[in-house]
Design a protein around this motif. Sequence first.
Motif, PDB file in Angstrom:
ATOM      1  N   GLU A   1      38.226  38.476  -2.618  1.00 30.56           N
ATOM      2  CA  GLU A   1      38.654  38.298  -1.225  1.00 30.56           C
ATOM      3  C   GLU A   1      38.501  36.835  -0.797  1.00 30.56           C
ATOM      4  N   GLN A   2      37.380  36.234  -1.160  1.00 32.42           N
ATOM      5  CA  GLN A   2      37.150  34.841  -0.780  1.00 32.42           C
ATOM      6  C   GLN A   2      38.121  33.899  -1.488  1.00 32.42           C
TER       7      GLN A   2
ATOM      8  N   GLN B   1      41.399  33.951   0.270  1.00 30.18           N
ATOM      9  CA  GLN B   1      41.336  33.214   1.533  1.00 30.18           C
ATOM     10  C   GLN B   1      41.426  31.707   1.282  1.00 30.18           C
TER      11      GLN B   1
ATOM     12  N   GLU C   1      36.348  29.782   8.628  1.00 31.48           N
ATOM     13  CA  GLU C   1      36.464  30.633   7.438  1.00 31.48           C
ATOM     14  C   GLU C   1      35.448  30.223   6.372  1.00 31.48           C
TER      15      GLU C   1
END
Length: 169
Positions: free
Chosen positions: A64-65, A68, A153
Amino acid sequence: MATTLAKPALLHTPSDLDETGRAKLSDSLNILVSDFFALYIKTKNYHWHMSGRHFRDYHLLLDEQADQIFAVIDPTAERVRKLGYPTVHSVGEIGRKQRVKDNDDIYEDPKDMLVDLMNENRTLAKNMRATHEIADDINDVATASLLEVYIDEAERRAWFLFEATRDVN
């Protein structure tokens, strides 16, 4: 590192922002693009090589990171072009500009991976704040706006990584 002050006329984009400031900002953004690429690869490396009892959770978190991080590369590089300057051209150029430290170790302890990524994301946020200051100096609210989201983020990624490394009884 070479400066982008000398730019090809064919890449010129008209702007009311200060030319010297745009050059300085473009240089800083290109370094961030390189850092984003390097951190993306490092995060995927740790994602692919994760092991242990929390494998699934960490594997999914890092995937997921990485997604991103990858998502901010294109808008950042396009911002450099909107400022009228060329962006990075190759893996070699990325390697010369990146500040993210590579890790080619065959095995890394899962907690050490998470701590390393936490620290890299904190450093990235700090470096983005420095680039934000350059944008502020020339009143480039568009670049500043992008960076504000990306800083948040990065801080969120660092927070999640920190929490994942805590020993909970």
